[in-house]
Structures are given as structure tokens and as C-alpha cells.
Write an enzyme that holds these catalytic residues in place. Sequence first.
Site, PDB file in Angstrom:
ATOM      1  N   GLY B  36       0.926  -1.137   0.000  1.00  0.00           N
ATOM      2  CA  GLY B  36       0.000   0.000   0.000  1.00  0.00           C
ATOM      3  C   GLY B  36       0.952   1.169   0.000  1.00  0.00           C
ATOM      4  O   GLY B  36       1.782   1.287   0.876  1.00  0.00           O
ATOM      5  N   THR B  37       0.873   2.019  -0.972  1.00  0.00           N
ATOM      6  CA  THR B  37       2.057   2.802  -1.237  1.00  0.00           C
ATOM      7  C   THR B  37       1.740   4.087  -1.966  1.00  0.00           C
ATOM      8  O   THR B  37       0.576   4.385  -2.257  1.00  0.00           O
ATOM      9  CB  THR B  37       2.996   1.961  -2.108  1.00  0.00           C
ATOM     10  N   THR B  38       2.794   4.864  -2.223  1.00  0.00           N
ATOM     11  CA  THR B  38       2.677   5.957  -3.173  1.00  0.00           C
ATOM     12  C   THR B  38       3.789   5.812  -4.189  1.00  0.00           C
ATOM     13  O   THR B  38       4.969   5.752  -3.808  1.00  0.00           O
ATOM     14  CB  THR B  38       2.863   7.321  -2.474  1.00  0.00           C
ATOM     15  N   ASP B  53       7.586   5.606  -2.105  1.00  0.00           N
ATOM     16  CA  ASP B  53       7.853   5.608  -0.668  1.00  0.00           C
ATOM     17  C   ASP B  53       8.467   4.247  -0.336  1.00  0.00           C
ATOM     18  O   ASP B  53       8.868   3.512  -1.231  1.00  0.00           O
ATOM     19  CB  ASP B  53       6.551   5.837   0.104  1.00  0.00           C
TER      20      ASP B  53
END
Lengths: 273, 234
Positions: B36-38, B53
Site C-alpha cells: 500500500g504505497t505511493t 515511498d
Amino acid sequence: MASSGSGYDLSASTFSPDGRIFQVEYASKAVNNAGTALGLKCRNGVVLCVEKPLLNKMLLPNSNRRIHTVDTHSGIAITGFVSDGRQIVNRAREECSNYEETYGTKVPPTVLGDRLAAYVHYFTLHGSLRPFGATALLASYDTETKEHCLQMIEPSGVSYKYFGCAAGKGRQPAKTELEKLDINKPDRGENIDVREGVKQLARIIHLLHEEGKDKPFELEMSWLCEESGWEHKGVPRDLIKEAVEWAKKDIAEAEESESEEDDDDDDDEEMNE
Amino acid sequence: MNYMNQQPQPYAQQAYQHDGKSAETRNLKPGELSTGTTIMAIPFKNGVVLGADSRVSTGTYVANRVSDKVAQLHDHIWCCRSGSAADTQALTDYVRHYLSQLAIETGRVPTVKTAAHLMRRLCYENKDKLMAGVIIGGWDPVEKGSVYNIPLGGTCIKMPFALGGSGSTYIYGLVDSLYKEGMGEEETKLLVKKAISHAMARDGSSGGIIRTVVVTEAGNEREYIPGNELPFGP
């Protein structure tokens, strides 16, 4: 040179004592009995041309195609066993669509040529299969490097890139004529133009065709060039007609000037006496 | 979830319940790692800047706070990964393998478009089993710098800039307002760093450090910004 296989020529999986595979050589002979096919890589495109002898007066003109589009950017001219050639064309079409589905771009000419060569070669390895009795002239365009390319795949499975190539009955004199054209200059910009190429190929085919001996024939031509938007298309009919008219005129003029030269020689001999 | 207290529900309704989890995390199996990220990638005049990230989470536990979500597919082609860590790692391994085979067969540098298509084929054909959103970015002699976004489901779109991951939803407005065409390398790097910091500030599944890769014809430059030096954030 008639060489007897005598026992070593029954299957493609047998070498002869002098290291030849006769079945593959016989396949090439099958190609050499068929109508001539020519390919020419010009400065700004590739032209393909096939001489189709009309075996039967009842044949519908312009049917029985020998040149097939394999993808928008590639085309193949076939000579030899036409039905064998169809298999090669179908395989090429599969390769092209497969490559584009997987990788998202048009198949590069080298890759297509190599894959077809590998396919044709496969049939020279098995005792239960016979080699293709057809040669394929492949004209294609590389959409990434923006370069056009002419390759010839022979029944043995070899494939080379050419400036000009010929296959079929008239290939020997055709190759001689092709070498006389400006197609292999070091400065590519000086090489022959595509429209000129169309005319020259028409001339070569008509030159090779002997009126009394060979059957009447149809000329099928295609090109892949700047003018066609780098898509493989048939050369427009009126352009072929123009080229054929020019070719016939040029051949007639060449014959006339040859006979004129003979007259001059006679005059010289009289003077010397 | 307490299965004993639930009424049996039609499948469609089950699918929409979310219990507050994000779209990317609710379909994970128990114990599965999520990136779960950017992630984002922006092409500039001579190449591409990719950024991500570094937080990998299982539920609320941060399994790895310094992970590397930018993977190399070929000399000048890189890929940002989001979704299930296992799925995206397997996908990058496959595409890396196919690209190296292709480079040998064709004898030329594979294009970013080809890498994106390969990834898309895998994501689309296996969409039932995968949860992966990737961004492919890189440099090739044909298109120069280019970026392709491949979200869940397997669409493949070439874009002027691409955002992905759970944190991206918070920064669309910011990137839309700051992005300009024809930016140079430094400007693009700053934009990527700023946007990811903003996303990390608001998205619970994004955090840690910012990793960037700048891809040009000359080569690749990796950088990271430690968590206490972020351009924006608590």
C-alpha cells in the site's frame, strides 16, 4: 551437372558420403523450374516482382496471387510450389500477429526473417517431412529504426539480406542484370529510386522472357516505400502499365542499336581492304 | 472479522463492504504483505524520474520501513510496484526475463512500450489472481523518456505523468496544479519528492523514505531521502 543421389536421396534426414542432403537440393531444383521472382532494395523502398506464366487461357486475370501481405509493414513474394509458399506466408502472418500481441510493436525484419528461416529449416530435419519447394522474398520495414529491408528465404532454411535478389527460372540472367543497376553504392543516397526500380524490374522480366518459347505471362508487382506510407501495397496498375510500355520500348531500342553497331563493323572492314 | 455474528449476504454486497480498509488492502489474504504505497513517474526532456515511498505493511504492522519499490527491468527500463508485494515481485521477475530474451533475439535495446505491453499482458490475463498496480518508466532510443501506467485489471496507458498506489489519491490535485510540460531534471525531481512527501503525510500505508531513480540515456541515478529530511511532513 546431373548428380545421382543413388540411395542417399530418399529422405531429408540422410547425408550423402560427400556431405550433401539431396532432398534439400532437389527442393531448390523445384524452385528453379518456376516463374522468376525478383526483389530490389531501392534508396527509398523495396520492390517485389513475380512473373506468372499463364498456364491456362481460362484463368481469371489477376487472380492466383503470388505476392502476399503478411502485415502492414511486410510482404512476401513466392516462387516455386505455390501451395508450399502459402504455408510459409501463413506462418509469417502468425509470427507477425503473435509478436505484436506480445511485445506491442511490429516485428523487426531481422526477427521475422530469422523465424521464417528457422521454420523452413525445420522441415529439412525430419525423415517424415519434405522440405518446402518454395522460396520466399521478404520485403519489410523496421518501424523503430525506420529502415527497409529485403531478405530471401530458401528451401534449405538459409536467409540473407540483399540489395537485389532473384529466384526461379530466369534467376541467372536476372542476377546479371540486377548487378548492372545502381543499387549497391557506398553512398546510399545515390542508389536507384523506387519508381525507377519498378521500371527496371519490368524491363528485366521482359528481357528474360523469350516470345516463342515461354508461355504468355502476367506481371505482379508490389512495393513498400515512402510513397506507399511504408505499407506493403500492390504497385498501382497504371504504374505497372507505364513500366511495361517503357520496358518494351527500351528493349526494342537496345536491340536496334545492337544491329546498328553490326552495320558499322561491316563498313570498317571495307575501308581496310 | 467475527463470522458468527454476520448474517449470510449476497455476494455482491460482500464485495462492497470495506470495514475502512483501502481498495488495495482489502483483497489481501491474511498475513500477505501489501505495498500500500505511493508511486509516481514523470518524464522530462531527456529521461524519466521515478519515485516511491518505502513502507510495506501487513495490516497495521509495518513489515519493512525501507523497502525498495522501484525495480529495474532492463538497462534503462524501471518499474514502480504497488499492491501485493509477492505479486509484483513475481511480475517484475517474469518481465525482466522476457525482456532480456527479447534483447538477445532482436539485437537491440527493448523499448519502454514493449516492457509495458509485456507487463500488461501478464496483468490482464491473470487479473483474477493478481493484485498489482505498476508504473513502467524508462528511456529508449525510439520514444526517449516515456511512462506507462498499468493499474489493477491490466489497462496500459501512456501518460505525461503517472501516479499510483493508495497514497496517490491524496496528491492528484497537488500534482495537477504543479505539473508543467517541458520541465528539466531538477524541477521534475523536486516535484516527485514534494508530491510523495505530501502523500506520505496523509496516507497511513505510505511512509518511510523516498526513493528516486533518474533514468537518462547516460544511465541511472538512484537517490533516497531519509524520513527526517522530507520536504514536507510531520
